[in-house]
Design a protein around this motif. Sequence first.
Motif, PDB file in Angstrom:
ATOM      1  N   CYS A 480       0.832  -1.211   0.000  1.00 34.93           N
ATOM      2  CA  CYS A 480       0.000   0.000   0.000  1.00 34.93           C
ATOM      3  C   CYS A 480       0.865   1.258   0.000  1.00 34.93           C
ATOM      4  CB  CYS A 480      -0.925  -0.018   1.203  1.00 34.93           C
ATOM      5  SG  CYS A 480      -1.908   1.471   1.387  1.00 34.93           S
ATOM      6  N   PHE A 481       1.881   1.293   0.848  1.00 30.66           N
ATOM      7  CA  PHE A 481       2.707   2.482   1.005  1.00 30.66           C
ATOM      8  C   PHE A 481       3.480   2.804  -0.276  1.00 30.66           C
ATOM      9  CE2 PHE A 481       6.711   4.526   2.413  1.00 30.66           C
ATOM     10  CZ  PHE A 481       6.172   5.659   3.002  1.00 30.66           C
ATOM     11  N   ILE A 482       4.102   1.787  -0.870  1.00 28.35           N
ATOM     12  CA  ILE A 482       4.957   2.018  -2.031  1.00 28.35           C
ATOM     13  C   ILE A 482       4.130   2.236  -3.294  1.00 28.35           C
ATOM     14  CG2 ILE A 482       6.705   0.948  -3.516  1.00 28.35           C
ATOM     15  CD1 ILE A 482       7.792  -0.441  -0.997  1.00 28.35           C
ATOM     16  N   VAL A 483       3.108   1.424  -3.502  1.00 25.35           N
ATOM     17  CA  VAL A 483       2.315   1.548  -4.719  1.00 25.35           C
ATOM     18  C   VAL A 483       1.485   2.831  -4.699  1.00 25.35           C
ATOM     19  CG1 VAL A 483       0.495   0.494  -6.105  1.00 25.35           C
ATOM     20  CG2 VAL A 483       2.263  -0.936  -5.065  1.00 25.35           C
ATOM     21  N   ALA A 484       0.942   3.184  -3.536  1.00 26.65           N
ATOM     22  CA  ALA A 484       0.097   4.381  -3.461  1.00 26.65           C
ATOM     23  C   ALA A 484       0.893   5.644  -3.778  1.00 26.65           C
ATOM     24  CB  ALA A 484      -0.532   4.492  -2.079  1.00 26.65           C
ATOM     25  N   MET A 485       2.143   5.676  -3.362  1.00 25.07           N
ATOM     26  CA  MET A 485       2.957   6.852  -3.663  1.00 25.07           C
ATOM     27  C   MET A 485       3.527   6.813  -5.071  1.00 25.07           C
ATOM     28  SD  MET A 485       4.952   7.891  -0.185  1.00 25.07           S
ATOM     29  CE  MET A 485       5.740   6.326   0.034  1.00 25.07           C
ATOM     30  N   GLY A 486       3.614   5.632  -5.685  1.00 24.06           N
ATOM     31  CA  GLY A 486       4.036   5.514  -7.073  1.00 24.06           C
ATOM     32  C   GLY A 486       5.328   6.233  -7.377  1.00 24.06           C
ATOM     33  N   PHE A 487       6.433   5.780  -6.773  1.00 28.95           N
ATOM     34  CA  PHE A 487       7.729   6.429  -6.989  1.00 28.95           C
ATOM     35  C   PHE A 487       8.079   6.455  -8.471  1.00 28.95           C
ATOM     36  CE2 PHE A 487       8.016   4.923  -2.614  1.00 28.95           C
ATOM     37  CZ  PHE A 487       8.445   6.071  -1.979  1.00 28.95           C
ATOM     38  N   LEU A 488       8.278   7.618  -9.002  1.00 28.26           N
ATOM     39  CA  LEU A 488       8.670   7.828 -10.389  1.00 28.26           C
ATOM     40  C   LEU A 488       9.910   8.723 -10.424  1.00 28.26           C
ATOM     41  CD1 LEU A 488       5.141   8.471 -11.917  1.00 28.26           C
ATOM     42  CD2 LEU A 488       6.489   6.384 -12.118  1.00 28.26           C
ATOM     43  N   PRO A 489      10.607   8.819 -11.563  1.00 29.96           N
ATOM     44  CA  PRO A 489      11.781   9.701 -11.637  1.00 29.96           C
ATOM     45  C   PRO A 489      11.463  11.142 -11.273  1.00 29.96           C
ATOM     46  CG  PRO A 489      11.746   8.210 -13.516  1.00 29.96           C
ATOM     47  CD  PRO A 489      10.460   8.007 -12.794  1.00 29.96           C
ATOM     48  N   PHE A 491       8.628  13.592  -9.135  1.00 30.18           N
ATOM     49  CA  PHE A 491       7.547  13.519  -8.153  1.00 30.18           C
ATOM     50  C   PHE A 491       6.225  14.006  -8.749  1.00 30.18           C
ATOM     51  CE2 PHE A 491       5.019  15.698  -4.846  1.00 30.18           C
ATOM     52  CZ  PHE A 491       4.689  14.601  -4.082  1.00 30.18           C
ATOM     53  N   GLN A 492       5.142  13.225  -8.500  1.00 35.01           N
ATOM     54  CA  GLN A 492       3.807  13.596  -8.963  1.00 35.01           C
ATOM     55  C   GLN A 492       2.815  13.317  -7.841  1.00 35.01           C
ATOM     56  OE1 GLN A 492       2.943  11.456 -12.551  1.00 35.01           O
ATOM     57  NE2 GLN A 492       4.616  12.384 -13.711  1.00 35.01           N
ATOM     58  N   ALA A 493       2.213  14.364  -7.288  1.00 39.52           N
ATOM     59  CA  ALA A 493       1.215  14.210  -6.231  1.00 39.52           C
ATOM     60  C   ALA A 493      -0.159  14.429  -6.844  1.00 39.52           C
ATOM     61  CB  ALA A 493       1.487  15.191  -5.097  1.00 39.52           C
ATOM     62  N   ASP A 494      -0.668  13.415  -7.480  1.00 39.09           N
ATOM     63  CA  ASP A 494      -1.954  13.488  -8.169  1.00 39.09           C
ATOM     64  C   ASP A 494      -3.007  12.819  -7.289  1.00 39.09           C
ATOM     65  OD1 ASP A 494      -4.182  13.253  -9.809  1.00 39.09           O
ATOM     66  OD2 ASP A 494      -2.983  12.917 -11.611  1.00 39.09           O
ATOM     67  N   PHE A 495      -3.923  13.624  -6.744  1.00 38.82           N
ATOM     68  CA  PHE A 495      -4.921  13.081  -5.816  1.00 38.82           C
ATOM     69  C   PHE A 495      -5.844  12.089  -6.532  1.00 38.82           C
ATOM     70  CE2 PHE A 495      -8.991  13.185  -3.557  1.00 38.82           C
ATOM     71  CZ  PHE A 495      -8.566  12.831  -2.289  1.00 38.82           C
ATOM     72  N   ALA A 496      -6.277  12.420  -7.738  1.00 36.16           N
ATOM     73  CA  ALA A 496      -7.169  11.522  -8.473  1.00 36.16           C
ATOM     74  C   ALA A 496      -6.483  10.185  -8.751  1.00 36.16           C
ATOM     75  CB  ALA A 496      -7.607  12.182  -9.777  1.00 36.16           C
ATOM     76  N   ASN A 497      -5.211  10.233  -9.140  1.00 36.53           N
ATOM     77  CA  ASN A 497      -4.470   8.995  -9.378  1.00 36.53           C
ATOM     78  C   ASN A 497      -4.280   8.201  -8.082  1.00 36.53           C
ATOM     79  OD1 ASN A 497      -2.719   7.316 -11.241  1.00 36.53           O
ATOM     80  ND2 ASN A 497      -1.230   7.848  -9.653  1.00 36.53           N
ATOM     81  N   PHE A 498      -4.050   8.932  -6.971  1.00 39.40           N
ATOM     82  CA  PHE A 498      -3.906   8.277  -5.669  1.00 39.40           C
ATOM     83  C   PHE A 498      -5.185   7.522  -5.309  1.00 39.40           C
ATOM     84  CE2 PHE A 498      -4.565   8.459  -1.047  1.00 39.40           C
ATOM     85  CZ  PHE A 498      -3.439   7.790  -0.600  1.00 39.40           C
ATOM     86  N   ILE A 499      -6.336   8.154  -5.501  1.00 37.41           N
ATOM     87  CA  ILE A 499      -7.607   7.514  -5.176  1.00 37.41           C
ATOM     88  C   ILE A 499      -7.861   6.326  -6.095  1.00 37.41           C
ATOM     89  CG2 ILE A 499     -10.106   7.837  -5.116  1.00 37.41           C
ATOM     90  CD1 ILE A 499      -8.631   9.078  -2.769  1.00 37.41           C
ATOM     91  N   ASN A 500      -7.616   6.501  -7.390  1.00 43.73           N
ATOM     92  CA  ASN A 500      -7.841   5.400  -8.327  1.00 43.73           C
ATOM     93  C   ASN A 500      -6.933   4.208  -8.030  1.00 43.73           C
ATOM     94  OD1 ASN A 500      -9.903   6.532  -9.831  1.00 43.73           O
ATOM     95  ND2 ASN A 500      -8.493   7.621 -11.198  1.00 43.73           N
ATOM     96  N   THR A 501      -5.674   4.493  -7.699  1.00 44.78           N
ATOM     97  CA  THR A 501      -4.749   3.413  -7.355  1.00 44.78           C
ATOM     98  C   THR A 501      -5.192   2.704  -6.087  1.00 44.78           C
ATOM     99  OG1 THR A 501      -2.918   4.623  -8.371  1.00 44.78           O
ATOM    100  CG2 THR A 501      -2.348   2.848  -6.849  1.00 44.78           C
ATOM    101  N   GLY A 502      -5.627   3.489  -5.098  1.00 42.19           N
ATOM    102  CA  GLY A 502      -6.118   2.890  -3.859  1.00 42.19           C
ATOM    103  C   GLY A 502      -7.346   2.032  -4.090  1.00 42.19           C
ATOM    104  N   LEU A 503      -8.274   2.538  -4.913  1.00 43.90           N
ATOM    105  CA  LEU A 503      -9.471   1.752  -5.221  1.00 43.90           C
ATOM    106  C   LEU A 503      -9.109   0.475  -5.969  1.00 43.90           C
ATOM    107  CD1 LEU A 503     -12.004   4.554  -6.266  1.00 43.90           C
ATOM    108  CD2 LEU A 503     -12.019   3.187  -4.166  1.00 43.90           C
ATOM    109  N   ALA A 504      -8.113   0.565  -6.837  1.00 47.24           N
ATOM    110  CA  ALA A 504      -7.683  -0.632  -7.563  1.00 47.24           C
ATOM    111  C   ALA A 504      -7.113  -1.672  -6.599  1.00 47.24           C
ATOM    112  CB  ALA A 504      -6.638  -0.257  -8.613  1.00 47.24           C
ATOM    113  N   GLN A 505      -6.300  -1.218  -5.640  1.00 48.92           N
ATOM    114  CA  GLN A 505      -5.750  -2.146  -4.661  1.00 48.92           C
ATOM    115  C   GLN A 505      -6.851  -2.767  -3.814  1.00 48.92           C
ATOM    116  OE1 GLN A 505      -2.347   0.587  -3.194  1.00 48.92           O
ATOM    117  NE2 GLN A 505      -1.640  -1.486  -2.805  1.00 48.92           N
TER     118      GLN A 505
END
Length: 685
Positions: A480-489, A491-505
């Motif tokens: 949850c911690f690593i995937v939700a933050m989605g480490f990329l080269p 930094f991207q703090a996208d709330f919509a992407n965070f929610i969608n990723t969380g819902l997917a998990q």
Amino acid sequence: MSTLTAQHRLKLPLVVVDPQKLLFSLSSFLAAAITLAIAFAASMPRPWWALLTVYVTAQPMAGAFRPKVLYRIGGILTGAAMTLLLVPNLQNAPELLVLCLASWTGLCIYLAVLDRTPRAFLFQMAAFSAAVMSFPYLDDPSSIFETTIARVLEMMVAILSVTAVHALLQPWSATPVIRARARSFLDHARRWTAEALSSQHTRLENEHRRALAADVTELGMIAVHLPFDQRWAPATRRRVYALQQQLANVLPLASAAANRLDLLRAAPGISPELAVLLDDMTDWLRPGEGNLTQAAVLAAQARQLAVSLEKAHDWDGLLAASACLRMAALLDALVASERLYAGIGEPGGANDASLEDAPFTLARDHGVAALAGLATGTAIVLYCAVWILLAWPNGSATAAFAALITCSFAAQDDPAPVIGRYLIATLKTFPFAALYLFVILPRVDGYEMLVVTLAPTLVWMGYIQADPKRSAQALPMFSCFIVAMGFLPRFQADFANFINTGLAQVGGIVATLAVTRLFRSAGVIWTARRIVRANWADVAELADIRRPFRPDRWTASAIDRLGQVAARMALARSGGDLHAADGLADLRIGRNVIPLRRALPHVPHDMRRHLGTVLAGLTGLYADRWWKGVPLPAPDTLRQHIDDALADLLALPAEEHRQAALQALVGMRCNLFPDASAPHWQAAA
């Protein structure tokens, strides 16, 4: 005021940090930092996937970690090859592609559940690596080759980094773990045997006694790691296999001796000579008491007493002689086990011909493995069907998460409770991940600051992973911690992407839980019954003189099944048919079949016919038990055949095979007819 403050301070709980667990966590974090550095420097597209692989791969015991690394790398490459084979060729037929991926995953899980050794990691990794490489990119399969290569590189960088760091910073070997497990088993076996021999014998179906069999199997599982552990590992591995065989003898011998003593205590009582021998044995059996020379003397005394008791040719004498011989063999097995234990981890002895050269044979259930594979494949088809029908943008991620979780827990009888706890741990971690993503990380600049910022959380989770009592919480927390933050080269703090990723998990976990409840509701009791029935089928085959005679293989499988049932017995209702199936009694009967079959070529023709009748009766009894699925009582005709065979054997001259067959028949009668009166030929004697 100061006194109250001091008293209050005394009530505060003392937090003790385990240095070994902390070192493991720090090693994992260092491997994670190295992996992130390589991923960023090489511009890998998904550094978070490499970071997650570090913590999925890390194991608290380095000796157990190294062989699993090789299997995992092999599984990743196999899964990648299957992805490149299926996706480009079936991209225009998504239904067929999903069916092929589900079938592949189900086949891999079938092989993983069937194998039951560390080699199962290869099949398990091949299953969900293909799923996580394929499902998220089914909408755009044109770049599947580049994506697959990137996933393989990310995972392999993580695996190699964590392997190197753990081997360097915590070079703990599997040998101390094996010695600790062997010592624990020996001490437990000696305490249990002393209790069984010195007091009223109870039915040997209690969980803590049957669980001794599980230790024997576990010892061999750990021994698989020894080729990766030290330069004299072959010698140690041969000792461990030999120790397994000796420890496997302890269970049936101790329970058989206790069974005979129980019958003797009921009537007519234990003779003074046997009582003295029992007292001496009980004193030696206490852990830490006595030496090996004393045990050899006691074993010789027991055999001498058995010879004198057997000469009486009456039932009570045969019972006492059987108890003495079983106790002598038990002492021999314990002495051999102690000597093998002392040699574990020591150089030399690799060419000793007396040591076992083959691993302990594990019992395998194709039905249970097929059910796990079928449930996994069906679950993946259902996930994908819901995703496609709903046209959910994040459905592919849900399918990937669901496949990963399903594959991770497919080997368990009833994965639903574990998946439920996985869901709870995931939900607890989401607020923590949000705090990092939207509050802490926006203020971080550069790789060095990122590593320093992540250190407290990842080290804390790594410490939890090293704690056996809490390690099950670590994987969902990391995921949850690593995937939700989605480490990329970048930094991207996208709330919509965070929610969608969380819902997917969460959606993947919930879907997995629902399908598991639907397809795996049989649970542990159903599996335990299958194991018991498989053991009955094997006893029937062992007693059938028309079948091949493989006594060593049968003993290993029976001990392994006994350990499997022990792990599930606590969930069976008291007094149920599962408790009525005494696995130790079946083990003793099977062990008594072996000397009978070995004696067949060495007895006269008429005697051979009587022994064959006994074996045929046993084959029929255990075949009926297997067919009907209940522990049917033995028919009285079988008791009569055993009594006739006993009378004939007593009339033969004393020799090795005759004595072994005689004691085997005594053991069969005691186990199959414990409440029967003395044989009819006793009065004639």
